[in-house]
Scaffold this motif. Structure first.
Motif, PDB file in Angstrom:
ATOM      1  N   PHE A 217       0.670  -1.094   0.087  1.00 19.91           N
ATOM      2  CA  PHE A 217      -0.202   0.002   0.237  1.00 19.91           C
ATOM      3  C   PHE A 217       0.894   1.475   0.154  1.00 19.91           C
ATOM      4  O   PHE A 217       0.677   2.202  -0.930  1.00 19.91           O
ATOM      5  N   ASP A 218       1.878   1.203   0.833  1.00 16.23           N
ATOM      6  CA  ASP A 218       2.570   2.568   0.793  1.00 16.23           C
ATOM      7  C   ASP A 218       3.514   2.670  -0.458  1.00 16.23           C
ATOM      8  O   ASP A 218       3.852   3.897  -0.646  1.00 16.23           O
ATOM      9  N   ASP A 220       2.598   1.865  -3.596  1.00 13.80           N
ATOM     10  CA  ASP A 220       1.528   1.982  -4.859  1.00 13.80           C
ATOM     11  C   ASP A 220       0.584   3.101  -4.556  1.00 13.80           C
ATOM     12  O   ASP A 220      -0.158   3.560  -5.466  1.00 13.80           O
ATOM     13  N   ALA A 221       0.488   3.517  -3.365  1.00 17.06           N
ATOM     14  CA  ALA A 221      -0.439   4.608  -2.921  1.00 17.06           C
ATOM     15  C   ALA A 221       0.111   5.892  -3.758  1.00 17.06           C
ATOM     16  O   ALA A 221       1.020   6.280  -3.593  1.00 17.06           O
ATOM     17  N   ARG A 222      -1.079   6.891  -4.053  1.00 12.18           N
ATOM     18  CA  ARG A 222      -0.692   8.273  -4.618  1.00 12.18           C
ATOM     19  C   ARG A 222      -1.422   9.066  -3.729  1.00 12.18           C
ATOM     20  O   ARG A 222      -2.347   9.101  -3.327  1.00 12.18           O
ATOM     21  N   LEU A 249     -11.828   2.221  -3.395  1.00 12.51           N
ATOM     22  CA  LEU A 249     -10.395   2.767  -2.911  1.00 12.51           C
ATOM     23  C   LEU A 249     -10.044   2.423  -1.331  1.00 12.51           C
ATOM     24  O   LEU A 249     -10.914   2.235  -0.652  1.00 12.51           O
ATOM     25  N   GLN A 252      -6.006   6.840   3.168  1.00 13.75           N
ATOM     26  CA  GLN A 252      -5.123   6.774   4.268  1.00 13.75           C
ATOM     27  C   GLN A 252      -4.983   8.417   4.485  1.00 13.75           C
ATOM     28  O   GLN A 252      -4.667   9.184   3.526  1.00 13.75           O
TER      29      GLN A 252
END
Length: 258
Positions: A217-218, A220-222, A249, A252
């Protein structure tokens, strides 16, 4: 989002020091027009038979309304000036929260609105009194209502003195801080946000909740940057949950309001 902005605008107006007094001033204007209109239509012929009604002539009516108008502004100016000085002295010990609580206190807003409304009402009625012999006009009902407002203002003044003295006491300040803290927790961290599905999954399979968050997640997250500068005033959690559900979605939030 529009409803959220309207809600914030209404909350800001409702907690401002001028909103309630302004509404009360408009109500006083409306009351003056209504009472004067009733007097002009000669629908108060029986008011002279009432023992409690004011039925004197133009000079006496002018004197009473002038005294009410001048005394209301004098009392309001003196009372609030002394109170502000006392609050400034007390805020040096308890912090500036006292001044903010004083501005947002509904009782103080109603007190100020009562004084100003009585002043405006007296002026509006005073302008209609005519002492000419051929066109003599005294709005007895309107003057009687003005006297009633003046008597009510005396009671409001007594309440204001007691309320102001109580508001700078330590126990009252601590109580307000506790209430504001509870409201802020309920508003910023509501228990129902995203917990219903999580509770059901936890009952069926406790390990499934942690599996919903991907390991990458960290990576690939945008990030979603703000379009304007400033600080976060509030977060619409319900709308964020709706967007995340509709588009599948995982969001965070890295910053908190404030």
């Amino acid at each position: 989002m529009k409803n959220r902005k309207l809600s914030n605008l209404w909350e800001s107006l409702n907690s401002s020091f001028w909103f309630v007094p302004s509404v009360m001033v408009f109500l006083a204007l409306a009351l003056s027009f209504v009472t004067i209109g009733i007097d002009q239509n000669q629908k108060t012929a029986l008011i002279g038979e009432l023992g409690w009604a004011y039925t004197l002539g133009p000079s006496g009516s002018r004197a009473i309304l002038s005294a009410i108008a001048s005394s209301m502004m004098s009392v309001a100016t003196t009372a609030f000036s002394i109170t502000i000085v006392a609050l400034q002295l007390a805020s040096s010990q308890f912090g500036p929260r006292l001044l903010r609580n004083f501005m947002q206190d509904r009782g103080n807003q109603i007190v100020l609105g009562t004084f100003i409304s009585t002043f405006v009402y007296s002026l509006m009625v005073l302008r209609t009194i005519n002492g000419l012999e051929k066109h003599e006009f005294v709005p007895h009902l309107a003057v009687t209502c003005g006297i009633g407002l003046a008597i009510a203002s005396i009671g409001v003044l007594i309440y204001f003195i007691h309320h102001s003295a109580s508001s700078i006491q330590v126990d009252h300040v601590i109580k307000l801080v506790g209430i504001e803290l509870d409201n802020a927790i309920d508003r910023l961290f509501p228990e129902t946000i995203g917990t219903s599905k999580a509770k059901n999954k936890q009952q069926d399979n406790p390990s499934e909740i942690s599996a919903d968050i991907p390991a990458n997640f960290d990576r690939d997250a945008r990030p979603v940057s703000a379009m304007n500068g400033g600080y976060i005033q509030s977060i619409n959690n319900h709308e964020l949950m709706q967007i995340a559900s509709e588009h599948n979605l995982l969001l965070q939030i890295q910053q908190r309001p404030g």
